[in-house]
Design an enzyme around this catalytic site. Structure first.
Site, PDB file in Angstrom:
ATOM      1  N   CYS A 163      -4.725   0.128  -8.039  1.00 42.27           N
ATOM      2  CA  CYS A 163      -3.475   0.102  -7.269  1.00 42.27           C
ATOM      3  C   CYS A 163      -3.474   1.079  -6.101  1.00 42.27           C
ATOM      4  O   CYS A 163      -2.519   1.112  -5.323  1.00 42.27           O
ATOM      5  CB  CYS A 163      -2.304   0.385  -8.187  1.00 42.27           C
ATOM      6  SG  CYS A 163      -2.281  -0.708  -9.627  1.00 42.27           S
ATOM      7  N   HIS A 303       5.137   5.730  -5.679  1.00 42.20           N
ATOM      8  CA  HIS A 303       4.367   4.690  -6.363  1.00 42.20           C
ATOM      9  C   HIS A 303       5.259   4.004  -7.402  1.00 42.20           C
ATOM     10  O   HIS A 303       5.318   2.779  -7.470  1.00 42.20           O
ATOM     11  CB  HIS A 303       3.131   5.286  -7.016  1.00 42.20           C
ATOM     12  CG  HIS A 303       2.236   4.279  -7.658  1.00 42.20           C
ATOM     13  ND1 HIS A 303       1.648   3.261  -6.950  1.00 42.20           N
ATOM     14  CD2 HIS A 303       1.841   4.117  -8.951  1.00 42.20           C
ATOM     15  CE1 HIS A 303       0.917   2.516  -7.766  1.00 42.20           C
ATOM     16  NE2 HIS A 303       1.024   3.016  -8.983  1.00 42.20           N
ATOM     17  N   GLU A 314       4.415  11.117 -11.789  1.00 39.33           N
ATOM     18  CA  GLU A 314       4.545  11.208 -10.332  1.00 39.33           C
ATOM     19  C   GLU A 314       5.616  12.219  -9.959  1.00 39.33           C
ATOM     20  O   GLU A 314       5.449  12.989  -9.000  1.00 39.33           O
ATOM     21  CB  GLU A 314       4.871   9.845  -9.730  1.00 39.33           C
ATOM     22  CG  GLU A 314       4.965   9.881  -8.208  1.00 39.33           C
ATOM     23  CD  GLU A 314       5.197   8.523  -7.585  1.00 39.33           C
ATOM     24  OE1 GLU A 314       5.020   8.388  -6.358  1.00 39.33           O
ATOM     25  OE2 GLU A 314       5.581   7.576  -8.315  1.00 39.33           O
ATOM     26  N   LYS A 335       8.935  -1.097  -5.464  1.00 36.17           N
ATOM     27  CA  LYS A 335       8.420  -2.093  -6.408  1.00 36.17           C
ATOM     28  C   LYS A 335       9.541  -2.709  -7.246  1.00 36.17           C
ATOM     29  O   LYS A 335       9.355  -3.776  -7.833  1.00 36.17           O
ATOM     30  CB  LYS A 335       7.363  -1.474  -7.324  1.00 36.17           C
ATOM     31  CG  LYS A 335       6.057  -1.119  -6.626  1.00 36.17           C
ATOM     32  CD  LYS A 335       5.058  -0.528  -7.600  1.00 36.17           C
ATOM     33  CE  LYS A 335       3.771  -0.119  -6.900  1.00 36.17           C
ATOM     34  NZ  LYS A 335       3.977   1.056  -6.001  1.00 36.17           N
ATOM     35  N   HIS A 340       4.851  -5.387  -8.423  1.00 40.18           N
ATOM     36  CA  HIS A 340       3.669  -4.566  -8.159  1.00 40.18           C
ATOM     37  C   HIS A 340       2.524  -5.457  -7.681  1.00 40.18           C
ATOM     38  O   HIS A 340       1.978  -6.245  -8.443  1.00 40.18           O
ATOM     39  CB  HIS A 340       3.287  -3.833  -9.443  1.00 40.18           C
ATOM     40  CG  HIS A 340       2.264  -2.754  -9.256  1.00 40.18           C
ATOM     41  ND1 HIS A 340       1.609  -2.528  -8.063  1.00 40.18           N
ATOM     42  CD2 HIS A 340       1.763  -1.825 -10.136  1.00 40.18           C
ATOM     43  CE1 HIS A 340       0.771  -1.526  -8.208  1.00 40.18           C
ATOM     44  NE2 HIS A 340       0.852  -1.080  -9.452  1.00 40.18           N
ATOM     45  N   PHE A 400      -5.237   2.654 -11.933  1.00 36.02           N
ATOM     46  CA  PHE A 400      -6.088   2.772 -13.110  1.00 36.02           C
ATOM     47  C   PHE A 400      -7.445   3.339 -12.704  1.00 36.02           C
ATOM     48  O   PHE A 400      -7.974   3.038 -11.643  1.00 36.02           O
ATOM     49  CB  PHE A 400      -6.299   1.398 -13.749  1.00 36.02           C
ATOM     50  CG  PHE A 400      -5.131   0.901 -14.574  1.00 36.02           C
ATOM     51  CD1 PHE A 400      -3.977   1.638 -14.712  1.00 36.02           C
ATOM     52  CD2 PHE A 400      -5.209  -0.323 -15.222  1.00 36.02           C
ATOM     53  CE1 PHE A 400      -2.900   1.183 -15.473  1.00 36.02           C
ATOM     54  CE2 PHE A 400      -4.158  -0.801 -15.987  1.00 36.02           C
ATOM     55  CZ  PHE A 400      -3.001  -0.051 -16.120  1.00 36.02           C
TER      56      PHE A 400
END
Length: 412
Positions: A163, A303, A314, A335, A340, A400
Site C-alpha cells: 500500500c 493512511h 499511525e 479511504k 483502499h 504490508f
C-alpha cells in the site's frame, strides 16, 4: 549546482467515487462513499464472509478503445485511463521522449488475468490460454502501457511495496527529476484485485470490515467501532516536472513536491510496528528534505485504513513527530470514501493532498460515529478550512511488509 524545484502540473484519476480527478474530488468533498454490495455471482457461489467492496465508478474498458483494453489487465487499464487524463490536464507537454520518464506502481498486479488464465487452463486446456497472458499479468504492465502510450523513453519503472507503492513512485519521480535524469515524469499507481480470492484472503486475516448490511458506512477510520478496511480499485496519475521546464512552457502548477521519506519497519509482514517508529522516521525524513519543521505543516492526509491496530499506530507515529500540536492540524482519512486502492492509494491521496492545499480545505472523513478517545485528532465529517497562509501538507502511505512512504507538498 542548485537542486531544481519539482512541481505537479497534471492530475488524473479513476476511482470508486468518480471517473475523473475532478469528479472524484467533488464527490469526496460532498461526503460520498464508493462502497456497495457486490453483484458478482462468485460472491454467493463461494459464500464469502464479506459481500461488498468499492468498485470503480466507471469501468476502464468503457473509456479505452476496445483493441487497447483487450490487451490490458484491468490494473493497466486503470493506469492508462488515469495517465491519459493527467497528461491532457498538464497540457500534453512537448518533451523529448528520452527525457520523459514513467514511474507507475501496483501492489499486486494483474491478478484478474492470472486467475482467469488459470481457470481457462483447468477447464479448456493449454491451447486456450491467451498468448498475451504474461504481458497482461506482469506487475510492470501498467508502467509499460503508460510508457508506450506517451512514448516515454527515459525509463519505465515499477514499484511494488504493497500500500506504499505509488507514494514511493512519486518519491522516485521526484528524485529522478532532481538528479537530472528526466525533464518530465508521469507517476502514479493502479490496482484491480476485487475478486473472490483476495476478499476471502483479506477476510481470513481479519483485515476487512464485515459490515455487509451497511457497505457505505463500513470504512470508518478512527471510529471506536472500526473493524477493518474496504477494498477498492482504480488508478491515479500525476505529471511532475522541473519548475524551469513547467514555467518555460507556461504550464499551470498545482503544487511543489518538496520532500519524501521512505523507511522499513522490519517488524512484521502484516502488522505495523506498534509505536509507529518506522512511520515517524518517514515523516521526519520527508520534512527534513523539505527543509521544514513540524510546526509548518498545515494538513495531513492520513493512511488511516480503518483497522484497529493500523490507525492507532499511525496516530502514535504522528504524535511523536508533532507533539500536542498534532491535535490542531486538520487531518483527513479519505479511504472512508474511496475504500483502499492498495497500490494505487498513495497516488490518489497525493492528489487529494494537493487539491486540499490548493483550495485550502481538508476533505471530510465520513462515517466517524464515535471518535476513538485514544486518537484525539482534528477530524471532521465535513470539509475543514485550512489557514490562509502558505500551505505545507504530507500524505502518508504504509504497507504490508513494513513499507513506509511519506510525501510532502507545498502550495505555490
Amino acid at each position: 549546482m542548485s537542486t531544481p524545484r519539482i512541481v505537479v502540473t497534471g492530475i488524473g484519476a479513476s476511482t470508486p467515487i468518480g471517473g475523473t480527478a475532478p469528479e472524484t474530488w467533488s464527490a469526496l468533498l460532498n461526503g460520498a462513499s464508493g462502497a456497495r454490495t457486490l453483484e458478482h455471482e462468485w460472491v454467493e457461489q463461494y459464500g464469502l464472509p464479506v459481500t461488498f467492496a468499492a468498485e470503480a465508478a466507471v469501468r476502464p474498458d468503457t473509456v479505452l478503445e476496445r483493441p487497447v483494453a483487450n490487451r490490458l489487465d484491468p490494473s493497466a487499464q486503470f493506469a492508462l485511463v488515469a495517465a491519459k487524463e493527467a497528461w491532457a490536464d498538464a497540457g500534453a507537454p512537448d518533451v523529448d521522449p528520452e527525457r520523459l520518464g514513467v514511474d507507475f506502481a501496483t501492489g499486486i498486479g494483474g491478478l484478474q488475468t492470472t486467475l482467469s488464465g488459470w481457470d481457462t487452463l483447468k477447464e479448456k486446456g493449454p491451447r486456450r490460454v491467451m498468448p498475451m497472458s504474461v504481458p497482461m499479468l506482469m506487475p510492470n504492465a501498467p508502467a509499460a502501457a503508460v510508457s508506450m502510450h506517451l512514448n516515454g523513453r527515459a525509463y519505465a519503472r515499477t514499484v511494488a511495496s504493497a500500500c506504499a507503492s505509488s507514494t514511493e513512485s512519486l518519491i522516485n519521480a521526484f528524485d529522478s527529476l532532481r538528479l537530472g535524469r528526466a525533464d518530465v515524469v508521469i507517476a502514479g499507481g493502479s490496482e484491480a484485485v476485487i475478486h473472490g480470492l483476495t476478499i476471502a484472503a483479506f477476510a481470513a486475516m481479519q483485515a476487512l470490515s464485515k459490515r455487509n448490511d451497511s457497505p457505505e458506512t463500513a470504512s470508518r477510520p478512527y471510529s471506536i467501532d472500526r473493524d477493518g478496511f474496504v477494498m477498492g480499485e482504480g488508478g491515479a496519475a500525476l505529471v511532475l516536472e522541473t519548475e524551469e521546464h513547467a514555467r518555460a512552457r507556461g504550464a499551470k502548477i498545482y503544487a511543489e513536491v518538496v520532500g519524501g521519506g521512505v523507511t522499513a519497519d522490519s517488524y512484521h509482514i502484516t502488522a505495523p510496528e506498534p509505536e509507529g517508529l518506522g512511520a515517524s522516521r518517514a515523516v521526519r525524513l520527508a520534512l527534513k528534505e523539505a527543509g521544514a519543521t513540524p510546526d509548518e505543516v498545515t494538513h495531513i492526509n492520513a493512511h488511516a485504513t480503518s483497522t484497529p491496530t493500523g490507525d492507532i499506530a499511525e496516530y502514535k507515529a504522528l504524535l511523536s513527530v508533532f507533539g500536542d500540536r498534532l491535535h490542531e492540524i486538520p487531518v483527513s482519512a479519505t479511504k472512508a470514501s474511496t475504500g483502499h486502492l492498495l497500490g494505487g492509494t498513495g497516488a490518489l491521496e497525493a492528489i487529494f493532498t494537493i487539491l486540499a492545499i490548493q483550495e485550502r480545505q481538508a476533505p471530510p472523513t465520513i462515517n466517524l460515529t464515535t471518535q476513538d478517545p485514544e486518537i484525539p485528532l482534528s477530524i471532521s465529517g465535513s470539509a475543514l478550512p485550512l489557514s490562509s497562509g502558505p500551505q505545507l501538507a504530507i500524505s502518508n502511505s504504509f504497507g504490508f511488509g513494513g513499507h513506509n512512504a511519506v510525501v510532502a507538498f507545498r502550495s505555490v
